[in-house]
Write an enzyme that holds these catalytic residues in place. Sequence first.
Site, mmCIF file in Angstrom:
data_model
loop_
_atom_site.group_PDB
_atom_site.id
_atom_site.type_symbol
_atom_site.label_atom_id
_atom_site.label_comp_id
_atom_site.label_asym_id
_atom_site.label_seq_id
_atom_site.Cartn_x
_atom_site.Cartn_y
_atom_site.Cartn_z
ATOM 1 N N ASP A 183 -8.925 2.770 -3.056
ATOM 2 C CA ASP A 183 -10.338 3.311 -1.754
ATOM 3 C C ASP A 183 -11.424 3.779 -2.761
ATOM 4 O O ASP A 183 -11.740 4.611 -2.934
ATOM 5 C CB ASP A 183 -9.370 4.212 -1.184
ATOM 6 C CG ASP A 183 -8.422 3.980 -0.060
ATOM 7 O OD1 ASP A 183 -8.205 3.123 -0.307
ATOM 8 O OD2 ASP A 183 -7.392 5.038 0.192
ATOM 9 N N GLU A 228 2.546 4.761 -4.713
ATOM 10 C CA GLU A 228 2.649 5.224 -5.810
ATOM 11 C C GLU A 228 4.460 6.194 -5.829
ATOM 12 O O GLU A 228 4.901 6.261 -6.778
ATOM 13 C CB GLU A 228 2.313 6.390 -5.150
ATOM 14 C CG GLU A 228 0.362 6.056 -5.715
ATOM 15 C CD GLU A 228 -0.145 4.780 -4.851
ATOM 16 O OE1 GLU A 228 -0.232 3.896 -4.952
ATOM 17 O OE2 GLU A 228 0.336 5.215 -3.342
ATOM 18 N N ASP A 255 0.716 -1.197 0.201
ATOM 19 C CA ASP A 255 -0.268 0.361 -0.364
ATOM 20 C C ASP A 255 0.594 1.167 -0.287
ATOM 21 O O ASP A 255 2.164 1.788 0.052
ATOM 22 C CB ASP A 255 -0.780 -0.261 1.595
ATOM 23 C CG ASP A 255 -2.373 0.630 1.391
ATOM 24 O OD1 ASP A 255 -2.472 1.484 -0.330
ATOM 25 O OD2 ASP A 255 -2.753 0.946 2.376
#
Length: 790
Positions: free
Chosen positions: A527, A451, A448
């Site tokens: 999300d 990025e 997670d």
Amino acid sequence: MDGRELVRSMKVFGSVQGLRAVRSAWRRRRTDAWGLPPRGAERARVPGLAVEAEAAPGGGTVRFARSSLRICVSAGGTVFWGWDGAGPLPSYALAGEAPDPDPRASLEPDTDGGWRIVSERVTVTVSRHGAVELRTPGGVLLRRDLPPRWWEPVAGDGAGAVASGGGRWVQRSEVPADARFFGLGGRSAGPRLRDGSYRLWNTDPKGGFGPGDDPLYLTMPVQFVVSDAGTHLAFHDNTWDGRITLAEGEEGAGSGHDRPGTSEVRMTGGPLRCWVVVGTPARVLHGWAALTGAPALPPSWALGPQHARWGFGSAREVRRVVAGYRERGLPLSAVHLDIDHYDGHRVFTVDRERFPDLPGLAEELREQGVRLVSIVDPAVKAEPGDPVYDGGAAVDAFVKDARGQEVRGVVWPGECAYPDFTDPAVREWWGGLYEERLRQGFAGVWHDMNEPVSFVPFGDPTLPRSARHSLEGRGGDHREAHNVYGLAMARAGYEGLRRLRPDERPFLFSRSGWAGMQRYGGTWSGDVSTGWPGLRASLSLVLGLGLCGVPYSGPDVGGFDGSPSPELFLRWYQLGAWLPLFRTHAAIDAGRREPWEFGPEVLEHARVALAERERMRPYFTTLARLARMTGAPYVRPVWWGNPEDRALRDCEDAFLLGDGLLVAPVLTRGADRRAVRLPRGRWYDTATGQAYEGPGQVLLDAPLSRVPVLARAGTVLPVRGEEDELVLEVWAPAAGRTGGGLVVRDTGDGWEPATIERYQSRLVDGHVVVERVTDDGVEEAGLPVRVRGL
């Protein structure tokens, strides 16, 4: 989870963390102001006229007045071209060496001063001005790339600057007027990509997203184009920030002439190079997998239902939820622990007060058939004395700025440093850290915040663009490394798990990534916002990612934020039961996601969906193996086998699961019937057994208890019988027609080789006969057979 707005961050962490985020944002601005030179004056350049050409196996090089083009057709029919010396390597997308050129094809003169390459599957022509056309062997146009344009610093050295990332460029392309665009990674609007501009920059959207939000966590410059002329995939192998603008064409527009569809790729730097794969959809993705790597095969248990939550809070709560599944007779394969199980949100730690005996908990759950999966974030708390930080500093693992100072950002633990996963030595160090996760009893990981994310109240929530990276020893900055950061982290984790547990297939999925990430695992939606638009976006993401070569994915069932209504949760659950990754997940302040929390009616309908998922597990096992062998996704657009059907190209609310099933989820509130677009052939409603003939549209019942699922006539499906034995479920073929199916048996969670078994079905005197097809002919099926549809 995501990087919330500053107010959200301060609410969760307090004002200190919020002030750190503000300081981090200003620090990043100062770093870039110092580390990135001003753009300055630029000049535009186009290739000019062709001057000469040099033939080579598979193609050759065409030299223009101000540029050069290298072009090659591989033995498998894949086409590569690169401008200004850009070659296939180095590349983060490719699985290894570039494919061998086709020795039978070569560059030869064409009419009007151009050049051409004629191969078995595609003909490529290069005009004297630098346009590149791809045509079918019959001469029908698939794609035309117009001469590119570069912008370079006036002080630069002209040609050659593009290959080293010295100039931005634009490439405009034309496709047939009837073409439809798909792909570009994880896009919430789609799966068909309408007219618009799509950014190529992996981005945390800072909250729950819906169909109108772009970009998201996982972008790829991969276009999947479907037209009457044929299907092709175009991949611009460039990791820099960019934007693709698409416009569908129109037939008979303006004086009766067709207006072609157009694609415009604008990149802020990096090489201009492109791969194109042509053929049927199945052949295209097979060629794409051959180029970028076979999809990783998830362990068998990862094809079952999984439950996650940010905010389990304690081992006691985990036991309560697992017991809730067991007491209600609901199957469960895995539980995922989010950052709240860490000590102070620090990666590779455990909160000993909340989870005093995590290995014991993991063993207890495994005895019940439930695995534990751990979140892993890349950011490391920058605090001397922290073992992970000290270990990383000792091997010089962290990203630095242009002055040689560690780049710091703010994430869940506070001020953090970021490993440089584009350095092979750092990947090896990081992969070794997963030993701690295995000691704690975890069976898999999900990546997670990769990025990567740095919380900021304004600007781009990531690292400074001037931050320095190894890039496999070549050196460069974050402008080039950003989009492949998650991909390189996935590689580090996957290779580390393989070293640590060589006898088990790793289970890893990642929020961010890039082309080729399927080599290391899958992904999920991130999300997605709780609401009916979020439900629709969930399907778009899975379909689009599958066409980019990532077959294993799924959404946060129920949505990440908020509290879904019982109806919305159930419809999401019913969709999730037919997707590869079937996982509920929610934020720490969101409503519950256990099926029994929505009342007895929802629980019973969810039980039916779970039971059908478990019954179909042998089919999912087969699809997983076939995805690894062929690159074909489990979940496919309804036009997969009929790309020439224009009505199917526009169908976005249903999908094929393998070749045998068509699933039509309910995506709107209050619906108890829905229209379903059928491909050609006979299809059976699996609930009623009624047969329908395609192509065409039918209206089917969709009560709250189920969603419409149709089976192709003649299909042979491997399913789980009442005694857990393998059973062949065959749907009667139409009169005068035959059918069939493939079966790959479950060989466990290791690396045991698997064999494809082929079965055929036919009608004999009104009875369905199922036979196994072997190299020597046909023989008895050798498995129990259940006939349906008669």
